[in-house]
Design an enzyme around this catalytic site. Structure first.
Site, short mmCIF file in Angstrom:
data_model
loop_
_atom_site.label_atom_id
_atom_site.label_comp_id
_atom_site.label_asym_id
_atom_site.label_seq_id
_atom_site.Cartn_x
_atom_site.Cartn_y
_atom_site.Cartn_z
N ARG A 145 50.35 40.09 30.01
CA ARG A 145 49.47 39.74 31.29
C ARG A 145 49.31 40.72 32.15
NH1 ARG A 145 52.42 35.27 35.07
NH2 ARG A 145 53.23 36.96 36.01
N LYS A 155 54.18 28.86 34.63
CA LYS A 155 53.98 27.91 35.75
C LYS A 155 52.50 27.91 36.40
CE LYS A 155 57.09 29.91 38.36
NZ LYS A 155 57.57 31.16 37.33
N ARG A 173 48.60 43.25 38.13
CA ARG A 173 50.01 43.09 39.10
C ARG A 173 50.81 44.12 38.48
NH1 ARG A 173 52.17 36.97 38.93
NH2 ARG A 173 54.06 38.39 39.63
N ARG A 215 63.00 29.42 45.48
CA ARG A 215 63.66 30.11 44.65
C ARG A 215 65.08 30.23 45.08
NH1 ARG A 215 58.61 32.93 42.71
NH2 ARG A 215 58.96 34.45 41.44
N ARG A 274 63.15 41.04 37.61
CA ARG A 274 62.94 39.78 37.95
C ARG A 274 63.71 38.64 37.47
NH1 ARG A 274 56.64 40.47 36.93
NH2 ARG A 274 56.33 38.22 37.61
#
Ligand code: AMP
Length: 208
Positions: free
Chosen positions: A144, A30, A150, A105, A162
């Protein structure tokens, strides 16, 4: 004609706002696609995850609260998130439209967004949902995590939570927009440019 040019030309002649919900599980791409859509369609990109991370970095009250949920891979409560998002939208009175990335969400967030946009004489134009299978998502997120800094991208159990939260609480938001005839599913596997072309084609098609 090249679809990108077509998109730019077309967008310049549509007079209503173009508000896109870019949807999909964590790791679907996204953020990457939002950047490209912003450049082409001149929209304002609002990522609730990015706004929370900005607040965490600046140790604001909101950031401290959000961190306690984000570190576990859980959702920040609706009321806090909705208020924050609405305040962000109001910062851009001249926007040609928005890309909502990571919001809504939950159904409560989707309902609040509809109401809020309606009170500002606009609405969601379409939801574009990137589809990527679960094992691909996990490997993308772990990759990532190596350089994103993160915390929620480095621990596989948090990543799995998640995705579970997405399946249990977020995926239903697709039905919300499907009922309004605004939902579009896009294959989120392939090169960045190919996926962008798939997204752009739908935007152009829907605004023809
Ligand atoms: P993201 O950057 O979109 O992957 O979001 C990172 C984290 O921020 C999520 O795992 C949630 O903890 C939190 N978050 C982002 N957007 C929302 C939202 N719309 N509602 C609740 N929590 C959110």
């Amino acid at each position: 004609m090249n679809v990108f040019l077509q998109a730019i030309i077309h967008y310049n002649i549509i007079d209503k706002m173009l508000n896109i919900v870019l949807f999909g599980p964590p790791g679907a791409g996204k953020g990457t696609q939002s950047q490209k859509l912003v450049d082409t369609f001149k929209l304002v990109h609002l990522s609730t995850g990015d706004i929370f991370r900005y607040n965490i970095k600046n140790s604001t009250e909101l950031g401290i609260l959000a961190k306690s949920f984000m570190d576990k891979g859980n959702l920040v409560p609706d009321e806090v998130t909705i208020n924050m998002l609405e305040a962000e939208v109001l910062k851009y009175p001249d926007a040609k439209g928005f890309i909502f990335d990571g919001f809504p969400r939950t159904i409560a967030q989707a309902e609040a967004l509809d109401k809020f946009l309606e009170s500002n004489n606009t609405s969601i134009s379409l939801m574009l949902a990137l589809q990527v299978d679960e094992e691909e998502l996990i490997s993308r997120l772990l990759l990532r995590g190596k350089d994103s800094g993160r915390a929620d991208d480095t621990d596989e159990s948090i990543i799995r939570n998640r995705i579970k939260v997405y399946n249990e609480q977020t995926a239903v938001a697709a039905d919300f927009y499907n009922k309004q005839g605004k939902f579009h599913s896009i294959n989120g596997v392939g090169s960045i440019d190919d996926i962008f072309e798939r997204l752009s084609s739908i935007i152009v098609e829907k605004n023809r």
